[in-house]
Every structure is written in structure tokens, then in C-alpha cells.
Scaffold this motif. Sequence first.
Motif, PDB file in Angstrom:
ATOM      1  N   ASP A 192      42.658  57.123  40.246  1.00 59.94           N
ATOM      2  CA  ASP A 192      41.493  57.495  39.431  1.00 59.94           C
ATOM      3  C   ASP A 192      41.263  56.502  38.295  1.00 59.94           C
ATOM      4  OD1 ASP A 192      41.080  59.728  40.999  1.00 59.94           O
ATOM      5  OD2 ASP A 192      42.073  61.120  39.624  1.00 59.94           O
ATOM      6  N   ALA A 193      42.358  56.004  37.701  1.00 54.97           N
ATOM      7  CA  ALA A 193      42.234  55.082  36.578  1.00 54.97           C
ATOM      8  C   ALA A 193      41.752  53.704  37.017  1.00 54.97           C
ATOM      9  CB  ALA A 193      43.581  54.951  35.858  1.00 54.97           C
ATOM     10  N   ILE A 194      42.163  53.280  38.209  1.00 49.71           N
ATOM     11  CA  ILE A 194      41.836  51.923  38.664  1.00 49.71           C
ATOM     12  C   ILE A 194      40.489  51.868  39.368  1.00 49.71           C
ATOM     13  CG2 ILE A 194      42.573  50.020  40.167  1.00 49.71           C
ATOM     14  CD1 ILE A 194      45.459  50.864  39.598  1.00 49.71           C
ATOM     15  N   VAL A 195      40.111  52.925  40.085  1.00 47.05           N
ATOM     16  CA  VAL A 195      38.866  52.864  40.846  1.00 47.05           C
ATOM     17  C   VAL A 195      37.657  52.699  39.927  1.00 47.05           C
ATOM     18  CG1 VAL A 195      38.302  55.340  40.950  1.00 47.05           C
ATOM     19  CG2 VAL A 195      37.770  53.838  42.893  1.00 47.05           C
ATOM     20  N   VAL A 196      37.747  53.194  38.693  1.00 47.68           N
ATOM     21  CA  VAL A 196      36.640  53.020  37.741  1.00 47.68           C
ATOM     22  C   VAL A 196      36.766  51.711  36.964  1.00 47.68           C
ATOM     23  CG1 VAL A 196      36.233  55.490  37.488  1.00 47.68           C
ATOM     24  CG2 VAL A 196      37.840  54.356  35.953  1.00 47.68           C
ATOM     25  N   ARG A 197      37.909  51.050  37.111  1.00 48.24           N
ATOM     26  CA  ARG A 197      38.133  49.756  36.471  1.00 48.24           C
ATOM     27  C   ARG A 197      38.752  48.813  37.506  1.00 48.24           C
ATOM     28  NH1 ARG A 197      40.798  51.739  30.693  1.00 48.24           N
ATOM     29  NH2 ARG A 197      38.910  51.454  29.446  1.00 48.24           N
ATOM     30  N   PRO A 198      37.998  48.413  38.513  1.00 50.70           N
ATOM     31  CA  PRO A 198      38.581  47.620  39.602  1.00 50.70           C
ATOM     32  C   PRO A 198      39.189  46.299  39.147  1.00 50.70           C
ATOM     33  CG  PRO A 198      36.168  47.696  39.752  1.00 50.70           C
ATOM     34  CD  PRO A 198      36.564  48.713  38.741  1.00 50.70           C
ATOM     35  N   TRP A 199      38.793  45.795  37.989  1.00 47.63           N
ATOM     36  CA  TRP A 199      39.375  44.559  37.480  1.00 47.63           C
ATOM     37  C   TRP A 199      40.863  44.721  37.203  1.00 47.63           C
ATOM     38  CZ3 TRP A 199      41.654  44.921  32.701  1.00 47.63           C
ATOM     39  CH2 TRP A 199      41.242  45.967  31.870  1.00 47.63           C
ATOM     40  N   LEU A 200      41.306  45.962  36.955  1.00 49.04           N
ATOM     41  CA  LEU A 200      42.721  46.211  36.677  1.00 49.04           C
ATOM     42  C   LEU A 200      43.611  45.798  37.848  1.00 49.04           C
ATOM     43  CD1 LEU A 200      42.951  49.759  35.015  1.00 49.04           C
ATOM     44  CD2 LEU A 200      43.673  47.599  34.023  1.00 49.04           C
ATOM     45  N   ALA A 201      43.108  45.990  39.056  1.00 46.45           N
ATOM     46  CA  ALA A 201      43.950  45.810  40.240  1.00 46.45           C
ATOM     47  C   ALA A 201      44.517  44.397  40.347  1.00 46.45           C
ATOM     48  CB  ALA A 201      43.158  46.144  41.497  1.00 46.45           C
ATOM     49  N   ALA A 202      43.719  43.407  40.018  1.00 45.59           N
ATOM     50  CA  ALA A 202      44.155  42.017  40.181  1.00 45.59           C
ATOM     51  C   ALA A 202      45.269  41.631  39.214  1.00 45.59           C
ATOM     52  CB  ALA A 202      42.971  41.072  40.000  1.00 45.59           C
TER      53      ALA A 202
END
Length: 215
Positions: free
Chosen positions: A84-94
Motif C-alpha cells: 500500500d505504501a509503495i503503490v502510491v509512491r512507485p519511485w520508492l521501489a527503485a
Amino acid sequence: MEAVLNEAVSLLDEAGVPALTFRALAGRLGGGVGSIYWYVSGKDELLDLATDHAVGPLLAELEARPDADDPIDELRTMAVRMFDAIVVRPWLAAYFMRNSLLQPNTMRLYERLGQVTLRLDLTPRQRFHAVSAIVGYTVGTAADLGQEPPREVVDGEVGREEYLARFADLWRGLDPEQYPFVHQIADEFAHHDDKDQFRAGLDLLLAGLRLEAEG
């Protein structure tokens, strides 16, 4: 430093990594570009620190929760909250866990997941593989689903259901002898919910982990 990271995260949330320039950040802070170098050596370090800063509230939330009786349920809850936290901030994943020296929050989150597996009958290698699989699946799926929707969906020219239906119709038109699987799941694809799809995959992963721990 707190102000620098708050504004860096705001820029990343608004328009992704390309928006995070030292000039834009300095403009938000009301200073010169040179002042940013008092805090970070360059953009890579800033991205790592901004990622860790954004993960902080998630970590605090998870640390405040009482442990579930079932460790598999606990792992599921943690993975869903990460998603939930990453899907709204996809830049986090990288940048998630890219540099553990600069990212104590992500390291503590990784440790917390690992500590839950200590309640399961697993070898060290199995624990390592289990946590790696959960993090990889969760972060990767969130990044994929958090991508910018197609232009016609963003512009409102077509709705999500109509957009998916187009591809489902194309799949139905493929040779069923060459694509029997695609033909069978075309209707499911046309009406699927992304979050349900993530949870279903996570449940398959965790069911395998439970079998391994009980074997």
C-alpha cells in the motif's frame, strides 16, 4: 535536514525522480543550490535518504502493532502495508534497500520481517529466501501497478474497465490452440482488481512458506 527530505519527498511524489533536481529543491527551500550540498553529496545520496525518510512512517506503524498469533498472518499484514505504501509512491521501489548504510528505516523493516520468520521452523537459508521473496514480490508488484496509467485512461477518454476489455478481446482473438491459457483467463483479466491480484499472489507465496515450515 528534515526540511530538505520533506521537500525532496514532496517533489518525488508530485512528478517522480526527474522532478527532483537540486535547483527545484533549493527553490522549495528558499535558498541556493549550493546549500543543498551541506546535507548531501549528490542526487544518489539524496534519493537514498528520501526513500528512507518516506519509509519511516510505515516502519513506525508496523513497530507499534502487536504481533499476530500466527507468524504467517503477521508476514501477510506487513507485506500488504508495504504494498500500500509503495503503490502510491512507485519511485520508492527503485531505491528501497538500495543502500543499507544510508537507509536505517528500510534495514529495520527488513529485520522486522526476518524476526517474524524466527517463529517458524526454518533454516537460516530458508529464512533468507523467504524474506527475499516477500520483499521482492511486494516491492516489484507495487512498482508495476504504480506506473503511470496509459494516456487515454489519464485523460478520461476511456475508463479502466474499457481499457482492459480491449486487451481481453485481443486475447480472445488469438489462436486457442496456441494460447489455451490466455483464452481461459481472458475474462478474469478483463475484470480483475489489482490489489486482489497482489493479495492472491502473496497468499500463494505464504502458503508455500507455511508448507516449508511445517514439512
